[in-house]
Enzyme design. Structure first.
Site, PDB file in Angstrom:
ATOM      1  CB  ALA A 212      -0.967  -0.127   1.049  1.00 32.62           C
ATOM      2  CB  ALA A 213       4.236   2.719   1.544  1.00 28.11           C
ATOM      3  N   GLY A 215       0.739   4.988  -0.546  1.00 25.85           N
ATOM      4  CA  GLY A 215      -0.753   5.285  -0.401  1.00 25.85           C
ATOM      5  C   GLY A 215      -1.672   5.831  -0.993  1.00 25.85           C
ATOM      6  N   GLY A 216      -1.288   5.810  -2.304  1.00 22.54           N
ATOM      7  CA  GLY A 216      -1.436   6.550  -3.829  1.00 22.54           C
ATOM      8  C   GLY A 216      -3.082   5.392  -4.338  1.00 22.54           C
ATOM      9  CG  ASP A 235       4.580  -0.901   2.167  1.00 19.96           C
ATOM     10  OD1 ASP A 235       4.499  -0.913   1.080  1.00 19.96           O
ATOM     11  OD2 ASP A 235       5.373  -1.337   2.223  1.00 19.96           O
ATOM     12  CG  ASP A 263       6.823 -10.793   4.268  1.00 15.01           C
ATOM     13  OD1 ASP A 263       5.666 -10.567   2.940  1.00 15.01           O
ATOM     14  OD2 ASP A 263       7.903 -10.855   4.072  1.00 15.01           O
ATOM     15  CG  ASP A 284       0.781  -0.890  -6.871  1.00 22.59           C
ATOM     16  OD1 ASP A 284       0.962  -1.307  -7.919  1.00 22.59           O
ATOM     17  OD2 ASP A 284       0.997   0.159  -6.643  1.00 22.59           O
ATOM     18  CE1 TYR A 311       9.257 -10.459  -1.818  1.00 20.18           C
ATOM     19  CE2 TYR A 311       8.473  -8.974  -2.342  1.00 20.18           C
ATOM     20  CZ  TYR A 311       9.293  -9.524  -2.004  1.00 20.18           C
ATOM     21  OH  TYR A 311       8.849  -9.145  -0.695  1.00 20.18           O
ATOM     22  CB  CYS A 334       5.362   0.903 -12.361  1.00 25.75           C
ATOM     23  SG  CYS A 334       6.129   0.423 -11.025  1.00 25.75           S
TER      24      CYS A 334
HETATM   25  N1  SAH Z   1       0.208   0.692  -3.977  1.00 23.08           N
HETATM   26  C1  SAH Z   1       1.429   1.945  -4.214  1.00 23.08           C
HETATM   27  C2  SAH Z   1       3.248   1.744  -4.537  1.00 23.08           C
HETATM   28  C3  SAH Z   1       3.139   0.814  -3.704  1.00 23.08           C
HETATM   29  S1  SAH Z   1       5.103   0.039  -4.367  1.00 23.08           S
HETATM   30  C4  SAH Z   1       0.570   3.024  -4.317  1.00 23.08           C
HETATM   31  O1  SAH Z   1       0.175   3.551  -5.090  1.00 23.08           O
HETATM   32  O2  SAH Z   1       0.834   4.546  -3.436  1.00 23.08           O
HETATM   33  C5  SAH Z   1       5.808  -1.809  -4.105  1.00 23.08           C
HETATM   34  C6  SAH Z   1       4.979  -1.410  -2.575  1.00 23.08           C
HETATM   35  O3  SAH Z   1       5.437  -3.120  -1.962  1.00 23.08           O
HETATM   36  C7  SAH Z   1       6.717  -0.426  -1.361  1.00 23.08           C
HETATM   37  O4  SAH Z   1       6.194   0.379  -0.962  1.00 23.08           O
HETATM   38  C8  SAH Z   1       7.260  -2.053  -0.483  1.00 23.08           C
HETATM   39  O5  SAH Z   1       7.547  -1.952   0.084  1.00 23.08           O
HETATM   40  C9  SAH Z   1       5.938  -2.981  -0.494  1.00 23.08           C
HETATM   41  N2  SAH Z   1       6.393  -4.255  -0.774  1.00 23.08           N
HETATM   42  C10 SAH Z   1       7.413  -5.442  -0.836  1.00 23.08           C
HETATM   43  N3  SAH Z   1       7.562  -6.320  -0.125  1.00 23.08           N
HETATM   44  C11 SAH Z   1       6.552  -6.592   0.524  1.00 23.08           C
HETATM   45  C12 SAH Z   1       5.699  -7.609   0.854  1.00 23.08           C
HETATM   46  N4  SAH Z   1       6.591  -8.926   0.896  1.00 23.08           N
HETATM   47  N5  SAH Z   1       4.718  -7.064   1.759  1.00 23.08           N
HETATM   48  C13 SAH Z   1       4.423  -5.880   1.269  1.00 23.08           C
HETATM   49  N6  SAH Z   1       4.774  -4.700   0.851  1.00 23.08           N
HETATM   50  C14 SAH Z   1       5.815  -5.328  -0.005  1.00 23.08           C
END
Ligand code: SAH
Length: 397
Positions: A212-213, A215-216, A235, A263, A284, A311, A334
């Site tokens: 989520a981070a 947060g967009g 996240d 995670d 995402d 992954y 992306c």
């Molecule tokens: N959806 C967000 C952008 C996400 S970018 C938006 O729209 O703003 C991908 C994110 O996946 C990153 O913030 C990263 O920290 C997270 N990520 C990576 N591995 C992860 C895991 N195992 N569990 C949860 N989040 C993870």
């Protein structure tokens, strides 16, 4: 010595394995056009209006009153855009300052260079001198004025090191506006703004955002449900989750969601309460970012593509467990390689998911025949956007 990498365009390299892999899907000249486009920003800089606080018309009016050139997107009513200026010719200065990649890419787009982004200040630079800012690949990204002496740069931990006067491109400086502080909008690319629409949240639904981070997309989901759905946002990065909490507060949306550091590859184990009880899931995930613009230089390898694809599949397996029968999964990235996109949709189908046809105006379908009309792709060299992928799936009831 055998060359292990190919330089597609200046600064953009792929290892031979990845180059040959991509040649199965794109011609050599398409790859050139794609990476040329990646070096430049899209010509439109997009923001998303926070419609929980203001209407698109009222925000456009406020921004125009500040002499900004603002336009409405042709299709998404909450999407506004401002023209990006450039490319410009950079005047030559006698002295140079070397910036790290991240800082150089911001300066390339018109930002000032801050002290933490400085790698090297040429000896003898005095405060007030004209300087060129250089990226680690040797490219000149801006002309500006030094704000510190080279003798003092080591002791300068924060603040502006070079004030940018002329940069290759110039983004509208909208983050400095009171409207930004008031949470009236969020900077978000056009393809990213389509994701929450494809997810299509409804009132009273339980929604999980697995990555989520900052947060967009979470905040857009909240916005589209009118604050009537509940979003469980997760996240892995605690630092990014902290930033996200600040952003959600600014947007006035913190009450419509929970944000937890997790995670999410193990969410079914860590949050058994969510198993079988979720209406919609967004994945995402981290990806090879090959669609992100602008990027001055980058190296990507087939090994990275393969490991990220694996992954990403871990999230898809967990989403299957979380969803109710009839629940919806939206998967977005992306990046370009089918291994991280269409092939992961095929993987989701192998678990039992069904693809739901999705399309949006101003985008293409999938890169593989089977998904030609059912998934969404934005190409940097075709659509004047970042490269992007979106697919919609359902867990059958
Ligand atoms: N959806 C967000 C952008 C996400 S970018 C938006 O729209 O703003 C991908 C994110 O996946 C990153 O913030 C990263 O920290 C997270 N990520 C990576 N591995 C992860 C895991 N195992 N569990 C949860 N989040 C993870």
């Amino acid at each position: 010595m055998v060359e292990k990498e190919v330089e597609i365009v200046r600064g953009h390299r792929l290892d031979y394995q990845l180059y040959n892999y991509l040649l199965q899907y794109f011609s050599d000249s398409e790859l050139n056009a794609i990476f040329e486009a990646i070096r430049r920003p899209p010509s439109r800089y997009y923001i998303r209006v926070n419609t929980l606080k203001i209407s698109p018309e009222d925000l456009a009016k406020k921004l125009r009153e500040r002499s900004l050139d603002v336009y409405f997107d042709e299709n998404l009513s909450e999407a506004l855009w401002l023209p990006v200026k450039g490319p410009r010719k950079i005047p030559t200065a006698k002295k140079v300052v070397l910036a790290d990649k991240r800082a150089a890419e911001s300066v390339y787009m018109g930002a000032n260079l801050y002290a933490p982004g400085v790698i090297k200040f040429e000896d003898g630079i005095r405060k007030g001198d004209e300087v060129n800012v250089i990226a680690p690949n040797g490219e000149v990204v801006a002309f500006g004025i030094a704000e510190v002496d080279s003798d003092n740069i080591r002791n300068t931990k924060s603040g502006v090191a070079v004030r940018t006067l002329v940069s290759t491109y110039e983004l509208p400086k909208i983050r400095e506006l009171p409207e930004y502080e008031l949470g009236l909008f969020y900077d978000q690319s056009l393809p990213a703004q389509w994701v929450a629409h494809i997810l299509d949240p409804r009132p009273n639904e339980v929604i999980v955002d697995m990555n989520a981070a900052p947060g967009g997309k979470t905040s857009h989901i909240i916005q589209l449900s009118g604050g009537k759905a509940f979003v469980h946002a997760f996240d892995r990065s605690s630092r990014k989750v902290q930033d996200m909490a600040t952003i959600l507060r600014r947007l006035g949306m913190e009450k419509y969601c929970s944000v937890e550091v997790r995670d999410t590859r193990y969410l079914d184990v860590d949050r058994p309460d969510l198993v079988g009880s979720v209406d919609r899931v967004l994945i995402d995930p981290p990806c090879t970012d090959m669609g992100v613009r602008p990027k001055l230089f980058d190296v990507k390898t087939m090994d990275l593509v393969k490991s990220l694809s694996e992954y990403q599949r871990q999230f898809i397996r967990v989403a299957w467990k979380l969803l109710k029968p009839g629940g919806i999964l939206v998967y977005s990235t992306c990046t370009l390689p089918p291994l991280e996109n269409e092939d992961n949709v095929a993987y989701a189908e192998s678990l039992g998911f069904r693809v739901i046809d999705a399309s949006v105006p101003g985008a293409s379908g999938g890169l593989i025949d089977k998904y030609r009309n059912s998934v969404i792709r934005f190409y940097p060299h075709v659509h004047d956007t970042p490269g992007f992928f979106i697919a919609k799936l359902m867990k059958p009831s």
